[in-house]
Design an enzyme around this catalytic site. Structure first.
Site, mmCIF file in Angstrom:
data_model
loop_
_atom_site.group_PDB
_atom_site.id
_atom_site.type_symbol
_atom_site.label_atom_id
_atom_site.label_comp_id
_atom_site.label_asym_id
_atom_site.label_seq_id
_atom_site.Cartn_x
_atom_site.Cartn_y
_atom_site.Cartn_z
ATOM 1 N NE ARG A 64 26.571 81.011 33.741
ATOM 2 C CZ ARG A 64 27.725 81.077 33.062
ATOM 3 N NH1 ARG A 64 26.901 80.442 31.493
ATOM 4 N NH2 ARG A 64 28.208 81.104 33.029
ATOM 5 C CE LYS A 169 38.161 76.687 52.527
ATOM 6 N NZ LYS A 169 39.314 78.195 51.367
ATOM 7 C CG ASP A 198 37.559 73.576 57.465
ATOM 8 O OD1 ASP A 198 38.275 72.706 56.616
ATOM 9 O OD2 ASP A 198 37.893 74.938 57.823
ATOM 10 C CG HIS A 199 38.820 70.343 52.271
ATOM 11 N ND1 HIS A 199 38.936 71.828 52.045
ATOM 12 C CD2 HIS A 199 40.245 70.194 52.089
ATOM 13 C CE1 HIS A 199 39.977 71.912 51.743
ATOM 14 N NE2 HIS A 199 40.465 70.898 52.131
ATOM 15 C CE LYS A 203 43.621 67.839 54.329
ATOM 16 N NZ LYS A 203 43.649 67.093 52.860
ATOM 17 C CD GLU A 237 47.590 76.513 49.618
ATOM 18 O OE1 GLU A 237 46.199 75.922 49.582
ATOM 19 O OE2 GLU A 237 47.174 78.102 49.890
ATOM 20 C CG ASP A 256 42.191 80.561 50.548
ATOM 21 O OD1 ASP A 256 41.094 80.551 49.843
ATOM 22 O OD2 ASP A 256 42.945 79.925 49.402
ATOM 23 C CG HIS A 261 41.628 74.979 55.465
ATOM 24 N ND1 HIS A 261 40.299 74.601 55.461
ATOM 25 C CD2 HIS A 261 41.642 75.631 54.512
ATOM 26 C CE1 HIS A 261 39.827 73.958 54.466
ATOM 27 N NE2 HIS A 261 40.925 74.757 53.800
ATOM 28 C CE LYS A 361 46.469 80.525 47.194
ATOM 29 N NZ LYS A 361 46.041 78.785 47.152
#
Length: 511
Positions: A64, A169, A198-199, A203, A237, A256, A261, A361
């Protein structure tokens, strides 16, 4: 006179050379967003550097915000400079950037989709993209249904060539919403056109689990309940919620990370060998093992799950705020930023073996691994020499940051006595092959252009994952959350997570 020769790494011999994709138009919804800047455009640029892009292609941004073609090219060059694994090569960039275009439109404006269709048809004629379209929905999950509906209403769900759609996702927020989203997708697209990304599956270290298990004769005979004691899957993380506070406060760590994952890593590790290494057979086996996860009772959820939320602390010597003071986060939020849980797979291979999954996290380091711990020998032969404690053998797949495989076993220390010490045999991708592994999005974008869905999740996998996760979410609504925050940033999570494993006579691996 000495002859000078180039010494080649023998392990690089026979490295995969991809077949070239067909001419393609790649349309990115959310073209000015963070995912596009950080991951998608750098990945496409790296494919161009490695000569994996189609002979003819267009990259069409759709968003946009007002931008010209020149504006978006400048923005993407800055993104590639900042985030690409390969440095900008001006000659490559000049050629790559001439294929980038932009269309300004609101995502709920049918006229914008009609304009997009006209532009794509013009490019088919003038540039030779052959009617092939790859739509990438790099947008928040709540916008995906709307885009899918408009793609159908504007008849962009089919063309003279292939039409494929990639979705990020999360795929829903619970089982009901996932089923509803899949139903909507199947009203507009055939399942064969849908690529749910799903990255983690892109890998190299995850793909190598297939090879390690099914191309080596010594592994599968011991890959079962008779020899394996337990498995730990960790996704740690160091970052907080960054700019995703509003989304994350509704999602939390279970949705998440674990739902997608975590359970995909579990499926790759535990699936049965496929009859053939084809997308259909591999995804059939993943779906089957995901359906085999044992449903948990309310009491088991109470006993087998741990929630945490980070408070203020230090990461790498830098002070960081607590979760509740992050931007766009409720000051009294009870969202979990840490989850640990135990599950069982009810089939002949894995019955009775506990699987421990954890993610969090603001932990001390960024690290993802799958650790398989084997049973101890039945007889302690070396206890008479003072060795009364043996550490179990373990096989560890390191997914990030330093991709590789490590095997821990006991060895004799040199000397007159039988003194033992655990040692490691390590394999690391970068040092063994002498080349940096491609980023996950590079592999997945290339596979989508080639029409290979093996590393993408199928609808039944998604629904099987939510079928396990949703009862936990429902149970947590009835269980008062712990007193948050309950772990300091820069630590390995709440004490309850350690106590949780200690009750089983185990402990988390040191990372």
């Amino acid at each position: 006179m000495l002859e000078t020769r180039t010494v080649l790494n023998p392990l690089r011999e026979g490295m995969r050379v991809a077949r070239a994709p067909e001419p393609t138009s790649i349309i990115i919804f959310g073209a000015t967003g963070d995912l596009t800047r950080r991951k998608l455009v750098p990945a496409l640029y790296n494919l161009a550097c490695d000569n994996y892009m189609p002979p003819v292609y267009d990259i069409v941004g759709f968003a946009r915000k007002p931008r010209s073609d020149a504006d978006i090219r400048d923005e993407y060059k800055k993104a590639v400079t900042e985030f690409s694994r390969q440095k900008i090569q001006e000659q490559v960039w000049d050629s790559f950037s001439q294929n980038i275009f932009y269309i300004q439109s609101n995502l709920d404006d049918l006229d914008g989709y009609k304009k997009l269709k006209q532009e794509l048809e013009r490019m088919d004629q003038e540039r030779g993209t052959a009617g092939n379209r790859l739509f990438y929905l790099a947008v928040p999950p709540e916008l995906m249904p709307e885009i899918v509906k408009f793609l159908g209403a504007s008849e962009l769900n089919h063309s003279a060539g292939y039409t494929r759609i990639i979705l990020e996702k999360p795929f829903g927020s619970d089982l009901d919403s996932a089923v509803e989203l899949n139903h909507l997708l199947h009203q507009v697209f055939d399942e064969s056109q849908i690529y749910r990304i799903d990255h983690y599956l892109g890998k190299e270290a995850v793909q190598n689990i297939f090879v390690f298990r099914f191309a080596n004769g010594i592994i599968e005979p011991i890959w079962n309940r008779t020899f394996i004691n337990n498995v730990q899957i960790t996704v740690a993380e160091t970052v907080g919620v960054e700019e995703r506070g509003e989304y994350y406060d509704h999602a939390g760590a279970l949705r998440d990370i674990i739902q997608n994952h975590g359970l995909q890593l579990l499926a790759v590790t535990t699936m049965e060998p496929p009859t053939m290494f084809t997308p259909q057979d591999v995804r059939n086996q993943k779906a089957e093992v995901l359906r085999s996860i044992r449903p948990q009772s309310f009491q088991e959820i109470c006993d087998w799950t741990v929630r945490g939320q980070y408070g203020a602390g230090a990461i790498g010597g830098i002070q960081v705020p607590g979760y509740r003071t992050e931007p766009k986060v409720n000051a009294e939020s009870t969202t979990a930023t840490y989850v640990a849980l135990k599950l069982y797979i009810e089939n002949w291979r894995w019955a009775g073996v506990p699987f421990y999954l954890r993610t969090g996290k603001r932990l001390p380091k960024r690290y993802t691994e799958i650790a398989v711990e084997f049973n101890l020998p039945p007889l302690m032969l070396f206890s008479k020499e003072g060795t009364d404690h043996l550490e179990p053998n373990s096989l560890v797949f390191t997914i990030q940051p330093d991709e590789g495989i490590s095997l821990k076993f006991e060895s004799k220390i040199p000397g007159q006595e039988n003194r033992l010490r655990p040692v490691n045999m390590d394999f690391r991708y970068n040092s063994s092959f002498g080349v940096a592994a491609p980023e996950a999005y590079e592999r997945l974008l290339l596979d989508a252009m080639l029409g290979d869905p093996m590393l993408f999740t199928r609808y039944d996998e998604v629904e099987a994952q939510w079928a396990f996760i949703t009862p936990i979410l429902e149970a947590w609504k009835q269980i008062p959350p712990p007193q948050f925050p309950n772990y300091e940033s820069g630590t390995w999570g709440p004490k309850a997570a350690d106590e949780f494993l200690q009750r089983d006579g185990r402990k988390w691996r040191r990372l």
